[in-house]
Design an enzyme around this catalytic site. Structure first.
Site, short mmCIF file in Angstrom:
data_model
loop_
_atom_site.label_atom_id
_atom_site.label_comp_id
_atom_site.label_asym_id
_atom_site.label_seq_id
_atom_site.Cartn_x
_atom_site.Cartn_y
_atom_site.Cartn_z
N ARG A 1 0.94 -1.32 -0.17
CA ARG A 1 0.03 0.04 0.04
C ARG A 1 0.83 1.14 0.07
NH1 ARG A 1 1.85 1.79 3.98
NH2 ARG A 1 0.69 3.70 3.73
N GLY A 2 0.20 2.46 -0.18
CA GLY A 2 0.96 3.68 -0.22
C GLY A 2 0.94 3.81 -1.78
N ALA A 3 0.57 5.01 -2.27
CA ALA A 3 0.66 5.34 -3.65
C ALA A 3 1.95 5.03 -4.32
CB ALA A 3 0.13 6.89 -4.08
N ARG B 1 -7.12 -1.01 -7.60
CA ARG B 1 -7.50 0.18 -6.65
C ARG B 1 -7.85 1.40 -7.54
NH1 ARG B 1 -4.88 0.95 -1.20
NH2 ARG B 1 -6.77 1.81 -0.70
N ASP C 1 -2.78 10.46 -2.90
CA ASP C 1 -2.93 9.31 -3.71
C ASP C 1 -3.17 9.78 -5.17
OD1 ASP C 1 -3.83 8.30 -1.00
OD2 ASP C 1 -3.33 6.47 -2.20
N ASN D 1 -6.36 11.92 -0.50
CA ASN D 1 -5.38 11.21 0.36
C ASN D 1 -6.41 10.46 1.35
OD1 ASN D 1 -2.88 10.41 1.03
ND2 ASN D 1 -3.10 11.78 2.77
N LYS D 2 -5.80 9.60 1.88
CA LYS D 2 -6.45 8.68 3.20
C LYS D 2 -7.40 9.55 3.89
CE LYS D 2 -5.77 5.39 3.92
NZ LYS D 2 -6.46 4.19 3.14
#
Lengths: 333, 333
Positions: free
Chosen positions: B44-46, B85, B230, B240-241
């Protein structure tokens, strides 16, 4: 049953730490048990802990009378009870009020404590109807979608509820479409208690993580935000469960009304502004674990702020059992 | 080790769902395993999922070459990978980029994917130093206290990190006092991953529940807020998150700078504004459970919005590996 009740010579309360998976009551026959119940949130919600505090003093007064202890004993016990949690003003208010009857004996203290609990029920109903009227004025959406935080239902009070009491009246009037409820970390009063009450009432609802509440508001998924309060300062600043302030910021930006529902006993004219309200900092473990599961590496530290302060300019209205105050428009309690 | 690496004919990645309690790697030798790892946030993480996507295409290209499958097979696999995603633009960007080398054979695709991962490391370092310089300009507090959300560290990238990479440079310069990190429900990337990385780096930090972040800012406990992204739209809006938007609202009100750290590959000129960004809605169970423990009554429903959009006017600066953009001052990417 009621969230908290007096039964002859002791109090009975629903253990809210066990909900929604278990429905368990606690018989409270001594002050230590009551303080423990308040501290670990077995009883919670500003109105309910006010009543719990009053019942705690009644238990102390009864013991003093039975054992021939002096009034100074009861006063010392009352001081310990009032200090169990610092932020909700209802606790110290209720303790002070029943102490005012101490000179007349334990029966008078009990009678005053029971009166507070009966008044809470009446106040909630009055508040809920006034709040429902207000919401129908504030939003043209009908039926409406309400966003809420923490638990302001029957479980936060003796019965009926404040913020969720309003939701319940709207539901009865056929004016409620659905509710979105923040889960309310760390202790999940939203997903454990509010979802439980809404399910019992047959109200359509969805739980969101706390950080999604502002997006629910920004995306137009809520017509109004309704929350409770633990202490309202003289200038209209509102202390409430951590996570209220971000909802207020998002509501103000989106032009969505933010309504605070609380009985008059939550208003604290002795506190000038939100900056003067003591914010309870609770145990780190509440943040670092969930249901016994560690959520962080061993040795991690947390800062567990239990409440936040919403400045008056972000509060569209405060609804009490007696009136509507509009802080954002410059009105003060 | 790196968060994700190419080893001859397959990829190896750290399973982030098992951290911080277990350090486990996954060998990825087929596309289904890579898609599964992306979907369940094992990677995970862009920036990291961009590299994961590129490696996924490399695996498909290698299989096509070995089994004599046509390029249409690889293109179809690439499409599935890019759809794993929807919100982070880095995934579709990296997949598109390696597909551009498909005509030259599997080795060329692998080489391009490895190049993306090497560029990510270089971009992070450049970004982190530029970001640290910027933070020293934006706040006079020295050493400074940084508030952050989710995980933007080495684990979100191939190594080093974006937002947390800046924090790391500040720490090395002796300009960092401490970090407050949101736990980041529902999957706790803050308390599981950020706290883990900060502990490894010996950086003083405290975890807070997400809804307390705005209060940390309002109470003057953070000098600056640093987050990742993101997808950044052409007008400077930042996806973003979930939970970034409330921090931005609180930071703007408190006059605290909000800095977004992301490589150039996160900028998406094809998306006009935040309203055009698809926000991933993930499985309800992520909200309704935690570590296998049910957090809500049986039958409860949840809305699991995985990202939010912060409007450009609340973003003090975007730092990339090449430049600083100041959306709140009217600059556009």
């Amino acid at each position: 049953m009621r969230t908290i009740e007096w039964r002859g010579d002791h109090a009975v309360l629903l253990d809210q730490t066990r909900l929604p998976h278990e429905v368990v009551t606690i018989d409270v026959r001594d002050v230590d048990t009551m303080i423990d119940a308040i501290e670990r949130l077995a009883v919670r919600g500003a109105p309910a802990i006010g009543v719990a505090g009053a019942f705690g003093v009644a238990i102390a007064a009864l013991r003093a009378e039975r054992e021939g202890l002096p009034v100074t004993f009861v006063r010392a016990e009352a001081k310990r009870i009032a200090a169990a949690r610092p932020t909700a003003v209802n606790l110290s208010w209720a303790v002070r009020r029943v102490l005012g009857r101490l000179h007349a004996g334990a029966a008078a203290v009990i009678s005053e404590a029971v009166a507070i609990s009966e008044e809470d029920v009446r106040a909630n109903r009055a508040l809920a109807h006034r709040g429902a009227d207000l919401l129908e004025q504030l939003t043209h959406a009908s039926p409406m979608r309400v966003h809420t935080h923490c638990n302001t239902g029957a479980l936060a009070c003796v019965e009926w509820g404040t913020g969720l009491g309003i939701v319940r009246v709207l539901h009865e009037r056929g004016k409620l479409r659905s509710v979105t409820a923040d889960e309310t970390r760390p202790l999940l009063q939203g997903s454990r208690l509010t979802a439980f009450e809404l399910t019992e009432l047959g109200i359509d609802h969805q739980i969101v993580v706390d950080s999604a509440g502002p997006t629910v508001i920004a995306r137009g998924l809520a017509d109004v935000v309704v929350v409770g309060a633990d202490r309202i300062a003289a200038n209209g600043d509102v202390a409430n469960k951590i996570g209220t302030y971000p909802l207020a910021l998002a509501a103000a930006r989106a032009g969505v009304p933010l309504v605070v529902a609380a009985p008059e006993s939550t208003l604290d004219p002795a506190t000038a502004s939100g900056g003067d309200i003591e914010i309870e900092v609770r145990d780190e473990d509440e943040v670092l674990t969930l249901g016994g599961v560690a959520t962080a590496p061993r040795g991690a530290r947390a800062l567990n702020l239990a409440f936040d302060v919403t400045p008056a300019d972000l509060v569209t209205a405060i609804v009490t059992d007696r009136r509507v105050i509009r802080p954002a428009a410059g009105e003060r309690p």
